[in-house]
Motif scaffolding. Sequence first.
Motif, mmCIF file in Angstrom:
data_model
loop_
_atom_site.group_PDB
_atom_site.id
_atom_site.type_symbol
_atom_site.label_atom_id
_atom_site.label_comp_id
_atom_site.label_asym_id
_atom_site.label_seq_id
_atom_site.Cartn_x
_atom_site.Cartn_y
_atom_site.Cartn_z
ATOM 1 N N ASP A 165 51.850 36.299 56.448
ATOM 2 C CA ASP A 165 52.878 36.459 55.434
ATOM 3 C C ASP A 165 53.069 35.176 54.625
ATOM 4 N N ASN B 204 48.145 33.695 50.191
ATOM 5 C CA ASN B 204 47.246 34.431 49.304
ATOM 6 C C ASN B 204 45.829 34.209 49.812
ATOM 7 N N TYR C 149 46.158 43.593 56.851
ATOM 8 C CA TYR C 149 47.298 43.945 56.004
ATOM 9 C C TYR C 149 48.633 43.811 56.728
ATOM 10 N N GLY D 178 50.792 40.567 56.599
ATOM 11 C CA GLY D 178 51.604 40.214 55.455
ATOM 12 C C GLY D 178 51.005 39.390 54.330
ATOM 13 N N ASN E 161 48.834 38.381 50.982
ATOM 14 C CA ASN E 161 48.404 39.059 49.757
ATOM 15 C C ASN E 161 46.905 38.841 49.623
ATOM 16 N N TRP E 162 46.175 39.904 49.427
ATOM 17 C CA TRP E 162 44.716 39.849 49.445
ATOM 18 C C TRP E 162 44.103 40.179 48.090
ATOM 19 N N SER F 43 42.180 51.407 50.470
ATOM 20 C CA SER F 43 43.469 50.709 50.519
ATOM 21 C C SER F 43 44.574 51.556 49.875
ATOM 22 N N LYS G 169 49.686 48.086 49.240
ATOM 23 C CA LYS G 169 49.956 47.665 47.865
ATOM 24 C C LYS G 169 49.664 46.188 47.613
ATOM 25 N N ASN G 170 49.545 45.375 48.634
ATOM 26 C CA ASN G 170 49.296 43.959 48.352
ATOM 27 C C ASN G 170 47.833 43.589 48.561
ATOM 28 N N ILE G 171 46.953 44.570 48.274
ATOM 29 C CA ILE G 171 45.513 44.301 48.273
ATOM 30 C C ILE G 171 45.005 44.604 46.860
ATOM 31 N N GLY G 172 44.398 43.596 46.245
ATOM 32 C CA GLY G 172 43.787 43.790 44.939
ATOM 33 C C GLY G 172 42.278 43.652 45.090
#
Length: 102
Positions: free
Chosen positions: A46, A49, A65, A68, A70-71, A88, A94-97
């Motif tokens: 958490d 990045n 994931y 916590g 951000n990926w 995903s 939602k915090n995987i791009g």
Amino acid sequence: MEIIDNRIDSGKAFDWGRTSEEYAKYRDIYPEEFYRKIVDRGLCIDGQNVLDLGTGTGVLPRNMYKYGANWIGADISPEQIEQAKRLSEEAGMKNIGNCLMK
């Protein structure tokens, strides 16, 4: 995207894109202990990045994931990125791009 490298498999061409769907089904092979060891070192948690170069279908970001971070997963294969996005999104992560490297 066909890749040819004489150092790999005697220069026979390979294309991860052709097998992306199957790869996405069967590639998630690491035991939970692997991910715990990463977290125990204070990584991918958490508030951090994380950039996953060569993410393929996003196995590492999806399994990490819950800790916590951000990926962003990057790969040269558009088909692999497509599978990473699909998996995903289906999991509600939602915090995987994901992005395509050129």
